[in-house]
Write a protein that holds these residues in place. Structure first.
Motif, PDB file in Angstrom:
ATOM      1  N   PRO A  85       0.844  -1.188   0.000  1.00 58.73           N
ATOM      2  CA  PRO A  85       0.000   0.000   0.000  1.00 58.73           C
ATOM      3  C   PRO A  85       0.883   1.243   0.000  1.00 58.73           C
ATOM      4  CG  PRO A  85       0.026  -0.998   2.197  1.00 58.73           C
ATOM      5  CD  PRO A  85       0.832  -1.898   1.287  1.00 58.73           C
ATOM      6  N   LEU A  86       0.552   2.211  -0.790  1.00 62.94           N
ATOM      7  CA  LEU A  86       1.258   3.500  -0.760  1.00 62.94           C
ATOM      8  C   LEU A  86       0.172   4.547  -0.918  1.00 62.94           C
ATOM      9  CD1 LEU A  86       3.879   5.154  -0.708  1.00 62.94           C
ATOM     10  CD2 LEU A  86       4.027   4.870  -3.180  1.00 62.94           C
ATOM     11  N   TRP A  87      -0.097   5.231   0.155  1.00 59.31           N
ATOM     12  CA  TRP A  87      -1.247   6.128   0.231  1.00 59.31           C
ATOM     13  C   TRP A  87      -0.903   7.451  -0.439  1.00 59.31           C
ATOM     14  CZ3 TRP A  87      -5.699   5.002   3.376  1.00 59.31           C
ATOM     15  CH2 TRP A  87      -6.609   6.037   3.477  1.00 59.31           C
ATOM     16  N   LEU A  88      -1.779   7.927  -1.317  1.00 58.73           N
ATOM     17  CA  LEU A  88      -1.556   9.226  -1.951  1.00 58.73           C
ATOM     18  C   LEU A  88      -2.587  10.235  -1.451  1.00 58.73           C
ATOM     19  CD1 LEU A  88      -0.262  11.225  -3.806  1.00 58.73           C
ATOM     20  CD2 LEU A  88      -1.368  10.126  -5.765  1.00 58.73           C
ATOM     21  N   HIS A  89      -2.100  11.153  -0.659  1.00 60.66           N
ATOM     22  CA  HIS A  89      -2.946  12.195  -0.065  1.00 60.66           C
ATOM     23  C   HIS A  89      -2.685  13.524  -0.765  1.00 60.66           C
ATOM     24  CE1 HIS A  89      -4.999  14.590   3.009  1.00 60.66           C
ATOM     25  NE2 HIS A  89      -3.920  15.340   3.139  1.00 60.66           N
ATOM     26  N   VAL A  90      -3.714  14.357  -0.841  1.00 64.28           N
ATOM     27  CA  VAL A  90      -3.552  15.683  -1.418  1.00 64.28           C
ATOM     28  C   VAL A  90      -3.901  16.737  -0.372  1.00 64.28           C
ATOM     29  CG1 VAL A  90      -4.265  17.264  -3.243  1.00 64.28           C
ATOM     30  CG2 VAL A  90      -4.143  14.806  -3.699  1.00 64.28           C
ATOM     31  N   ASP A  91      -2.957  17.596  -0.056  1.00 58.85           N
ATOM     32  CA  ASP A  91      -3.245  18.720   0.822  1.00 58.85           C
ATOM     33  C   ASP A  91      -3.751  19.866  -0.041  1.00 58.85           C
ATOM     34  OD1 ASP A  91      -3.430  20.771   2.581  1.00 58.85           O
ATOM     35  OD2 ASP A  91      -1.310  20.837   3.126  1.00 58.85           O
ATOM     36  N   GLY A  92      -5.079  19.919  -0.191  1.00 60.52           N
ATOM     37  CA  GLY A  92      -5.716  20.990  -0.955  1.00 60.52           C
ATOM     38  C   GLY A  92      -6.372  21.997  -0.026  1.00 60.52           C
ATOM     39  N   SER A  93      -5.799  22.171   1.165  1.00 55.88           N
ATOM     40  CA  SER A  93      -6.356  23.114   2.147  1.00 55.88           C
ATOM     41  C   SER A  93      -6.651  24.448   1.478  1.00 55.88           C
ATOM     42  CB  SER A  93      -5.357  23.350   3.286  1.00 55.88           C
ATOM     43  OG  SER A  93      -5.144  22.182   4.015  1.00 55.88           O
ATOM     44  N   TRP A  94      -5.711  24.881   0.676  1.00 56.42           N
ATOM     45  CA  TRP A  94      -5.836  26.192   0.042  1.00 56.42           C
ATOM     46  C   TRP A  94      -6.377  26.078  -1.380  1.00 56.42           C
ATOM     47  CZ3 TRP A  94      -6.727  30.992  -0.337  1.00 56.42           C
ATOM     48  CH2 TRP A  94      -6.090  31.869  -1.210  1.00 56.42           C
ATOM     49  N   GLY A  95      -5.811  25.186  -2.181  1.00 58.33           N
ATOM     50  CA  GLY A  95      -6.164  25.159  -3.593  1.00 58.33           C
ATOM     51  C   GLY A  95      -7.346  24.267  -3.957  1.00 58.33           C
TER      52      GLY A  95
END
Lengths: 553, 553
Positions: free
Chosen positions: B301-311
């Motif tokens: 498993p390799l988790w892909l997270h996106v920090d879109g807090s702003w965008g």
């Protein structure tokens, strides 16, 4: 697309009103909606909830979102309907949880906070929110008997987060290797410094068996794992067995090889001030004595935290603050004004007796924190009096509160407590707590002495004095002397469900420790009327009779 | 002490008004205070802040608390003064942070939320708050191209907490040993299953060098330690270097013995959608390709997270959503409507493409969660269609959202997005984002083409197209071609301080990657007027001239 060039614009896509007019319009209209809903709650026939189950709710209410805008009238109607479909605590018959209605001024404070809309992560963006927080922290730590010059703290989004942050701060402060190497660093550090096996070096959290599950969630969140929580047995009321704590700590410290079933190195003891189910208060002085003994015997830090999420506000009452005697010796405290003090949800503080412990949490973020923030002249601090130096360090920390916590953005929840405190005064908060306790005492006495109820209801966890432990009254149908615990729990669940179906009261049930089975737990909030409590216990007795009738008991 | 026996009582210690009257009184008075303050902000001469430093603020403002109550008039005066001493975003000249003024209806929503005052930890206590959250989560996950039947998510108190929770959920889902044994369990599991050394089994978080510091805070909070964060180099704009990511992952996976300087087992990749300083968007599709490659090569498993807090809100814009192309392939997303969508602070969501990943987070608390909650008939789920079964599992989870997060009490922040979305429509949010981007484009073009400014200002991080990356415009005095980076940073800090002293604008500065030194970072919020932006860049140029004059440049 055109960009309008006026002063602030774009707020109202379809109108030409200014933001100040728009805000006033929405707030005025919403005030009417809120007032009407609260007024409904004041009607004694108003049900506490529209629905008896979420299934029923899901069938009745469909929310949806659209690409297009809708009229203000429709939005306001929708707001009114959101209220009507909510649980109405203003009936005074919501005795289900440890919170109830907010203080009226609290709702206005929340609007004020939204108008400021600042992030309390740096003082330059939110000067009044940070100052109000600092002022409340000083007030609360003074109640603990801590020196406010050295003490520190901040709001967190809820008691669980406050407890978790206390654990994170404790481990990070006590074990320098934690910051870079995490839990593995702590284990390595302990193995090397204390000649213990890896298993015997696992950092352990010690807490009462009847404490809040957030201690376990915290162990999970902090990468220690559920097995790092050691539960100390509690007595039948929910109080931590202090002799057992003594034995457990002794066993763990002495087990250098980690041969015990539970092995590891205790670094954190959590005591509870006002447990979730019974409202029990662990004996802080006795627990502090035991912590002192092991700190000294093993020359080790052992952090003593108090989860006063629910019971902490007894500190305001000269009559009941002795329930937390010993708090002046503890390292940190969680206290949630959004519970017993009726500040709007959320308002939780975590407080530290020695604020310097927060320093090691600091991470730099050059886009957020600047070296010359606040002009605090920390380089000259060494030449100052110790207390003046401590104050300057604290002010420097407060330039960017986000620097020393484990998040970043922070809502300025303290403002709500500040305004309420300013309005009502500390004495009022003390009397408020006393009203809740007296109310619990009164309904327990009523049950015991009323000829129609005393034999039909079984009260739990009353002390030898006959008084309830706090604001919770745990009660269930008496059944007969021979009824099994399972039968009693079934009767409780039957009653709970019947009450829910009736929708007059919202109340919860919970299992009590030592295998006592389920009881209805009513929370006698300071705003709850005695008539309503009498009506509820009468319902419990009546539905209990129904159950016995059904079962042929 | 006497207990009053009336309907709800105790709300007003000195009056006989009902709670509905009291709430209306405070809200009406506060509305006037708020309206007056916003109106001041609309005056073009109003300073954005009363104070030029926290030191000055501390000398001018003293807050205090008392034992005694005070009059309503005094409290209301104090509320007005708290506003006056706050930073006033309603001037439109607060371009300092990634948030600004809230939408007017948002302030009303916050009051509504406070009147309901429910805890969204269980649906039975907060049916509308939970339903509004579910509705918003469905809306947002649909924008990601995720199937809402399977997707799930919840609000968290801020983007940092959302990122942290994504990491906790990822590690807890990917490594069954984490739950009971924590980070040590993960390492043991990896050593055993993959024949790697302890050092090579340390769980690692991979993120861009220019990503938000909350990723490091999360590593600290989760007991992994700062050394578990591996930073992938970014280009001059702040975009993750995807080839470098490829090389780093390859090196780490192949290093079974842990001989590399950075060694460990990558389980989590964080991509940024809208970075804090420049507003850069990592290429999600390319990053997802690389993750796919290693998932397959190492069966892991390799988790892909996106920090879109702003965008993240670009997802609402048909014109700009391509900046997040590939989001449909990612595992989780943080998005903060309290930033770019101007929902009142706080409103942050963490979303999961497959909601089932939340299940392993569940801890039981028998006093809070009951077995028969919701009547969801999960025992028959096996016989159902897969999608119907997934929906039932989701509904069962939603009976007690607190069961699957790492806290307990939850404010129903989603209600604010729900009401704004209903009022304005998704299309408006898209246009809102576009207004902000167009505004950044326009001021950059203005600087480039205005004969008075083009030579006096240095713009940073513009793409080859000449357009800024997002809503941030990073700019500083041009100095001369031979000026050092240090000199340029000093000039920037001089300008920043001069602007602060003037109190007309609030703006921040930050260092740019690759050693470019400090730039003034202005955030062109959709509500910011073009005139104000022109006025600010003119100030930057003028103060830059002052600096050069002072230094004899």
């Amino acid at each position: 697309m055109t960009i309008t060039n006026g002063q602030i614009n774009g707020h109202a896509s379809t109108s030409t009103s200014s933001p100040s007019e728009e805000v006033a319009y929405y707030l005025n209209e919403t005030t009417k909606i809120i007032q009407a809903w609260i007024k409904k709650g004041e009607n004694e026939d108003e049900p506490v909830s529209r629905f008896t189950s979420s299934k029923e709710m899901r069938q009745a209410v469909k929310l949806s979102l659209s690409d297009e805008s809708c009229s203000n009238e429709k939005v306001l109607q929708s707001m009114a309907s959101l209220l009507d479909n909510s649980v109405n605590p203003w009936t005074g018959r919501f005795v289900d949880k440890l919170y109830s209605t907010p203080m009226p001024i609290g709702i206005a404070s929340e609007a004020l906070l939204a108008a400021i809309n600042a992030n309390a992560h740096v003082i330059s963006a939110a000067p009044m929110l940070c100052l109000a927080e600092e002022t409340c922290v000083n007030g609360l730590t003074s109640l603990c008997g801590w020196n406010p010059t050295y003490a520190d703290g901040m709001t967190m989004p809820g008691g669980s987060m406050s407890n978790t942050f206390a654990i994170q701060t404790a481990v990070n402060h006590s074990f320098p290797a934690f910051k870079n190497e995490g839990v593995v660093g702590v284990i390595t550090e302990l193995m090397g410094r204390r000649n213990r096996s890896a298993k015997a070096s696992k950092p352990l959290i010690i807490t009462g068996a009847d404490s809040h599950y957030s201690l376990e969630k915290a162990a999970l969140a902090c990468g220690m794992g559920l097995n790092s929580v050691v539960k100390v047995p509690c007595d039948i009321y929910g109080n931590m067995d202090v002799d057992a704590l003594d034995r457990i700590l002794e066993g763990l410290y002495q087990d250098n090889e980690g041969k015990g079933e539970k092995a590891g190195f205790p670094f954190f003891v959590n005591a509870t001030a006002g447990s979730t189910v019974t409202g029990s208060f662990d004996n802080l002085d006795q627990i502090a004595n035991i912590c002192d003994k092991y700190r000294s015997a093993y020359e080790t830090p052992l952090w003593l935290h108090v989860d006063g999420s629910w019971g902490g506000p007894v500190l305001f009452s000269s009559r009941y603050r002795s329930r937390m005697a010993g708090i002046e010796r503890c390292d940190s405290l969680t206290i949630n004004p959004h519970k017993l003090l009726n500040i709007p949800h959320q308002c939780s503080f975590v407080l530290f007796r020695k604020g310097d412990v927060l320093e090691n949490n600091a991470l730099d973020a050059p886009y957020l924190f600047h070296a010359n923030d606040g002009d605090v002249e920390s380089d000259t601090a060494a030449k100052l009096e110790e207390s003046e130096a401590a104050l300057r360090r604290k002010n420097a920390r407060h330039e960017g509160p986000a620097k020393v916590n484990f998040g970043c953005g922070r809502k300025g929840d303290a403002l709500k407590l500040y305004i309420a405190w300013q309005s009502k005064g500390a004495r009022y908060f003390g009397e408020h707590v006393e009203r809740g306790i007296e109310s619990a005492n009164r309904i327990v006495q009523y049950i015991k002495t009323d000829s129609n109820l005393s034999k039909r209801l079984q009260l739990a966890q009353t002390e030898s004095s006959g008084a309830p432990l706090f604001l919770q009254v745990c009660v269930r149908p008496a059944l007969g002397a021979n009824a099994s615990v399972e039968e009693r729990s079934k009767a409780t669940q039957y009653v709970h469900n019947a009450i829910r179906q009736q929708r007059r009261f919202a109340v919860d049930f919970a299992p009590l420790g030592k295998g006592q089975g389920d009881f209805i737990r009513m929370v006698t909030h300071p705003f709850t009327s005695f008539e309503d409590l009498v009506s509820l216990v009468t319902q419990i007795a009546d539905f209990g009779d129904d159950y016995m009738h059904l079962k042929g008991i």
